[in-house]
Write an enzyme that holds these catalytic residues in place. Structure first.
Site, mmCIF file in Angstrom:
data_model
loop_
_atom_site.group_PDB
_atom_site.id
_atom_site.type_symbol
_atom_site.label_atom_id
_atom_site.label_comp_id
_atom_site.label_asym_id
_atom_site.label_seq_id
_atom_site.Cartn_x
_atom_site.Cartn_y
_atom_site.Cartn_z
ATOM 1 N N PRO A 83 83.224 42.617 14.625
ATOM 2 C CA PRO A 83 84.444 42.071 15.565
ATOM 3 C C PRO A 83 85.478 42.842 16.967
ATOM 4 O O PRO A 83 84.555 44.469 17.023
ATOM 5 C CB PRO A 83 85.430 42.475 14.307
ATOM 6 N N CYS A 84 85.215 41.938 17.511
ATOM 7 C CA CYS A 84 85.554 42.048 18.795
ATOM 8 C C CYS A 84 86.927 42.555 19.216
ATOM 9 O O CYS A 84 86.834 42.819 20.052
ATOM 10 C CB CYS A 84 84.708 41.111 19.926
ATOM 11 N N GLN A 85 87.327 42.753 18.556
ATOM 12 C CA GLN A 85 89.271 42.104 19.175
ATOM 13 C C GLN A 85 89.559 43.080 19.980
ATOM 14 O O GLN A 85 89.913 42.860 21.253
ATOM 15 C CB GLN A 85 90.257 41.637 18.310
#
Length: 431
Positions: A83-85
């Protein structure tokens, strides 16, 4: 010669972009375990799509931090788009490895430490190379932390920030791809030799080496910059002391903590244009824009400039540039995000080539922009907005395929690919 089978664990699996790319690359890949869990969502639609598309693959639907890593089957390869948020430019409050999503890197570390696979193939946003941001005091700290962790676990690394459109794909999606190999593999041995080369030879090596540059060629490599991560002691010391101006470059290698990196220009191939994907004379009238929606899009996509004041009273300029409105059909799509299809500046608006009316993309067109099969995310109980969300989180499948073809060749060159685990050099790394 015995055919080698590459046993794979797929983390943060989404709707199976990595799995599908590996499957397209070679029958040598076998995904033996996967995990997909969307926190804070009661409805696990990505998991349901994955389970429907790959019914023979075991997939876990629990928080990865609660997975008992020792129960994962023996594997040769870990893949995942973690996940890259907390790295993404779309987030104004990104906190990198210390954010709620960024902390999931440590679950990848735990899997690597427990299973010690020969290879890793990971993906994240392009901004990871600068995270927590050029405006902060330590740009590149988070990616440096990942590299140092891998070095201490006994891995050599190649990375490359790739714009899918540069290599013939229908989306201008920039992502950082990471390939790592365990210290007892031939790949790691080659990297140990490569860092002893003279400068010109090293430039040529980085620009052509598998798996991230052999099938995705580099036209020109910039000045090589070096960093020695081994001069830092613990990860905690690294986190406090690490500094590199402007963060990490677009491509590079690491062996025994020594980093060699540079920016590059791609040897581009002609990209697939939106025009070849979008349908003409769409029958679904709900996709066409009303006059009110057109007016709202026109404002959102025009861009803006403003002056803001910080909490300490410091004034600074803030703004965003304009976005093509409507989107050109003679270019690849822009990067698709999870809010696609909402009234936002990032949503694609196109002219239907059959009737000349402004409309949004369909879920099927979004799938093809990511090179998934048409209808991949169509499943009873899954809404169109959920289908778009999965495509905003997905990767370009055929880009994974091209890299995986080269990884398969690397695996084929190993002497004893059936041996899963050796003597780990480092255990129980604290962070």
């Amino acid at each position: 010669m015995t055919k080698h089978i590459i046993k794979v664990a797929e983390m943060f699996a989404g709707v199976g972009g990595f799995h599908l790319g590996l499957k397209r690359a070679s029958s040598d890949y076998k995904v033996v375990w996967a995990n997909q869990y969307e926190p804070e969502r009661k409805k696990q639609f990505a998991y349901e799509i994955y389970r429907n598309r790959f019914p023979d693959t075991y997939i876990s639907n629990v928080d990865i931090s609660k997975v008992e890593k020792s129960k994962i089957p023996d594997i040769n390869l870990v893949v995942g788009g973690f996940p890259c948020q907390d790295y993404s430019v779309m987030s104004t409050a990104a906190k990198g490895l210390y954010g709620k999503k960024g902390v999931l890197w440590w679950d990848i570390k735990d899997v690597i430490e427990e299973k010690w696979p020969q290879f890793l193939f990971l993906e994240n946003v392009d901004r990871l190379l600068k995270s927590p941001g050029v405006a902060k005091e330590q740009p590149g700290r988070d990616f440096g932390m990942i590299l140092k962790t891998l070095s201490e676990l006994g891995y050599s690394v190649q990375w490359k920030m790739i714009n899918a459109a540069d290599y013939g794909f229908p989306q201008r999606r920039r992502r950082t791809f990471i390939f790592a190999a365990r210290e007892d593999t031939h790949f790691s041995e080659h990297l140990r030799t490569a860092i002893m080369l003279n400068k010109n030879q090293l430039i040529r090596y980085i620009a052509t080496m598998a798996p991230l540059s052999s099938s995705l060629p580099v036209k020109e490599l910039g000045e090589i910059q070096t960093i020695d991560l081994s001069k830092y002691g613990t990860l905690a010391e690294f986190s406090k002391r690490f500094k590199v101006k402007y963060g990490f470059r677009q491509t590079g290698i690491m062996s025994a903590g020594k980093v060699f990196m540079a920016d590059y220009a791609a040897k581009s191939t002609e990209s697939v244009k939106l025009r070849s994907i979008v349908k003409s004379n769409l029958s679904d009238q709900s996709q066409f824009l009303s006059d009110e929606q057109k007016a709202r899009f026109s404002i959102l996509k025009a861009g803006f400039r403003a002056v803001k004041t910080s909490r300490t009273g410091f004034e600074y300029k803030y703004g965003m540039g304009g976005i093509d409105y409507p989107d050109s059909l003679d270019k690849p799509a822009r990067t698709m995000v999870t809010s696609e299809h909402t009234i936002s500046r990032t949503t694609h608006v196109i002219i239907d080539p059959g009737n000349g009316r402004e409309r949004l993309l369909t879920p099927e067109e979004a799938e093809q922009i990511n090179t998934f099969p048409e209808g991949w995310t169509k499943l009873a109980g899954v809404t169109d907005s959920e289908r778009f969300f999965t495509m905003g989180n997905a990767l370009v499948v055929n880009l994974v395929r091209d890299i995986a073809i080269e990884i398969d060749k690397i695996a084929e060159g190993e002497d004893d690919f059936t041996r899963y685990r050796g003597n780990r050099r480092v255990q129980n790394i604290e962070h």
